[in-house]
Design a protein around this motif. Structure first.
Motif, mmCIF file in Angstrom:
data_model
loop_
_atom_site.group_PDB
_atom_site.id
_atom_site.type_symbol
_atom_site.label_atom_id
_atom_site.label_comp_id
_atom_site.label_asym_id
_atom_site.label_seq_id
_atom_site.Cartn_x
_atom_site.Cartn_y
_atom_site.Cartn_z
ATOM 1 N N THR A 135 -11.822 -6.366 -1.542
ATOM 2 C CA THR A 135 -12.735 -7.011 -2.496
ATOM 3 C C THR A 135 -12.101 -8.154 -3.220
ATOM 4 O O THR A 135 -11.001 -8.390 -3.316
ATOM 5 N N ALA A 137 -8.095 3.673 -1.813
ATOM 6 C CA ALA A 137 -8.459 2.821 -2.949
ATOM 7 C C ALA A 137 -7.715 1.496 -2.899
ATOM 8 O O ALA A 137 -8.289 0.436 -3.201
ATOM 9 N N GLU A 138 -6.458 1.535 -2.496
ATOM 10 C CA GLU A 138 -5.668 0.305 -2.385
ATOM 11 C C GLU A 138 -6.244 -0.619 -1.311
ATOM 12 O O GLU A 138 -6.354 -1.824 -1.518
ATOM 13 N N ILE A 154 -9.389 -0.626 -0.187
ATOM 14 C CA ILE A 154 -10.694 -1.111 -0.663
ATOM 15 C C ILE A 154 -10.493 -2.203 -1.695
ATOM 16 O O ILE A 154 -11.198 -3.224 -1.662
ATOM 17 N N ASN A 155 -9.534 -2.026 -2.582
ATOM 18 C CA ASN A 155 -9.238 -3.047 -3.587
ATOM 19 C C ASN A 155 -8.773 -4.341 -2.928
ATOM 20 O O ASN A 155 -9.090 -5.440 -3.373
ATOM 21 N N TYR A 156 -8.041 -4.216 -1.837
ATOM 22 C CA TYR A 156 -7.571 -5.386 -1.098
ATOM 23 C C TYR A 156 -8.719 -6.145 -0.459
ATOM 24 O O TYR A 156 -8.720 -7.370 -0.396
ATOM 25 N N TRP A 214 0.806 -1.215 0.000
ATOM 26 C CA TRP A 214 0.000 0.000 0.000
ATOM 27 C C TRP A 214 0.839 1.263 0.000
ATOM 28 O O TRP A 214 0.387 2.321 -0.412
#
Length: 143
Positions: A143, A136-137, A139-141, A97
């Motif tokens: 999902t 964003a990183e 949240i991406n992690y 991150w």
């Protein structure tokens, strides 16, 4: 035999090989985000034209220019961010991150500086870019 995707949204896959992972990622981000920004600008102007109930060639030309301007601007920002994040990853030798945070901070600062902002605004934009990219990183992690 042809395969048809039954569920989910339609997808268009385009691969442009520039011969270098850095260039590939940067161009891909530019094209993806630039297309999204241009589409948004076109949809927004179309809405306003429909509200006016009057379509002219001037409106069409104005919309086209706005789509190009927005697409290039946001595509450039996205390409710069992705390229910076990739460069930081290569320099640090780690994928985490922190690369997103640094990439966001650098991108925020550069975009702000190019916009002729003062030092305080550049610092705020760098912090904002870092916060958005890091969030964003994460949240991406998830999902």
């Amino acid at each position: 035999m042809a395969w048809v995707r039954v569920s989910g949204p339609p997808r268009v896959e385009v691969a442009i090989d520039m011969g270098n992972p850095f260039l590939n990622l940067t161009v891909d981000a530019f094209l993806r985000i630039g297309t999204i920004a241009a589409t948004r600008a076109g949809a927004e102007d179309t809405y306003h034209i429909i509200q006016k109930r009057n379509i002219s060639s001037h409106d069409f030309e104005k919309t086209l220019k706005k789509m190009c301007k927005e697409g290039v601007y946001w595509g450039t920002v996205a390409g710069f961010y992705v390229g910076t994040e990739y460069g930081v990853e290569r320099i640090r030798g780690t994928r985490d991150w922190k690369n997103a945070m640094i990439g966001g901070a650098v991108t925020g600062a550069v975009v702000s500086a190019v916009s002729n902002n003062k030092k305080d605004k550049i610092a705020i934009d760098a912090i904002t870019g870092a916060a958005i990219a890091t969030a964003a990183e994460f949240i991406n992690y998830l999902t």
